[in-house]
Design a protein around this motif. Sequence first.
Motif, PDB file in Angstrom:
ATOM      1  N   ASP A 117       1.004  -1.180  -0.171  1.00 47.84           N
ATOM      2  CA  ASP A 117       0.002  -0.060   0.035  1.00 47.84           C
ATOM      3  C   ASP A 117       0.819   1.016   0.030  1.00 47.84           C
ATOM      4  OD1 ASP A 117      -2.740  -0.582  -0.006  1.00 47.84           O
ATOM      5  OD2 ASP A 117      -2.398  -1.380   2.137  1.00 47.84           O
ATOM      6  N   ARG A 121      -1.070   5.246   4.116  1.00 48.33           N
ATOM      7  CA  ARG A 121      -1.449   3.817   4.651  1.00 48.33           C
ATOM      8  C   ARG A 121      -0.514   3.323   5.953  1.00 48.33           C
ATOM      9  NH1 ARG A 121      -5.932   1.752   1.932  1.00 48.33           N
ATOM     10  NH2 ARG A 121      -7.126   3.750   2.146  1.00 48.33           N
ATOM     11  N   SER A 156      -9.659   1.514  -3.342  1.00 53.44           N
ATOM     12  CA  SER A 156      -9.971   1.458  -1.918  1.00 53.44           C
ATOM     13  C   SER A 156     -11.121   2.377  -1.304  1.00 53.44           C
ATOM     14  CB  SER A 156      -8.742   2.036  -1.070  1.00 53.44           C
ATOM     15  OG  SER A 156      -9.039   2.106   0.306  1.00 53.44           O
TER      16      SER A 156
END
Length: 327
Positions: A130, A135, A208
């Motif tokens: 990620d 993140r 996401s």
Amino acid sequence: MDDKPYLSIVIPLYNEVESIPEMYAQLTGVLEQYGHPYEIIVIDDGSKDGSFDLLKHYHEEDPRFKIIRFRRNFGQTAGFAAGFDLAQGEWVVTMDADLQNDPADIPRLVDKAENEGYDIVSGWRVNRQDTYLSRKLPSKIANRMISDVTGVHLHDYGCSLKVYHRDVVKNINLYGEMHRFIPALASRIGVTVGEEPVNHRARQYGKSKYGISRTVRVFLDLMTVRFLLSFDTRPIHVFGSIGLVTLGLGVFIGLYLTLVKLLFGQNIGDRPLLWLAVLLVIVGIQFISTGLLAEVLARTYYEAQGKTIYVIREVLADPPVVPVAHA
Ligand code: UDP
Ligand code: MG
């Protein structure tokens, strides 16, 4: 095929239509080879991209593939909660629908739980795919904080791939976005938690569902969890102690000012200390009242749900008996 499942795989899914075929194929491949009876429970969290029709198609071909369809988007935590309510397996495995978790890790995690006597085995994405800034960094800080604050030390709270014994998921209630705190919340009932490195893959399809704003919510949830973990059965001890100290200090200062006034005839009306005394007394009384209210709430909480303040692992008695609250 109508064996009671040994494994329940719980997968919340929101607008992941492109991932479904591969998810189904990979999971089924791994689980059939593993050889234990299983069920897969996919929770369609109000998808609008045709995910449901595709899920339904797989369900019609394979009864082990079960679908719960929400009326609207309730969030990933609600998805887990619904899956837990339906799950029949001895072990409950949670994962994401977007193929970022690797189904091939499931047998290893379950074996570890079973063989090494863990109630929870948490996946640890050692090689997380990620972005760093939005993140991995926030997650690193969050994991440290959650571990320190809850006393349950894990490297990767945010990893969805986790294995729980059914006793764990049947004994916790989830609210808000609390799913990442399950291992910490479960520490209330007394659990052993293990960790196992797992594979992590970059998201291949779709996008996401979360942004950076999640960090704030995680922080607020952490406060709630901390509170629930330490105070829920004896809130008056916490609020009451702070209240007593504050009130005591206020009364003490007040007495001192009274003496100064009565014995030495000094004017105390314009002294900042008087304000402090008043403030401390009021705040102290408020803390104590909050503690008392919280005591009432705690009783309502347990009694309204027929909950006990303990959780039993097993009872050895012949003939078998189960304690029932207020029986
Ligand atoms: N998800 C869900 N409801 C939501 C948001 C997400 O069921 O409101 C599912 C999503 O489909 C995926 C999993 O939760 O299977 C994790 O979401 P995502 O991959 O977007 O999170 P990230 O991996 O980026 O942290
Ligand atoms: Mg993902």
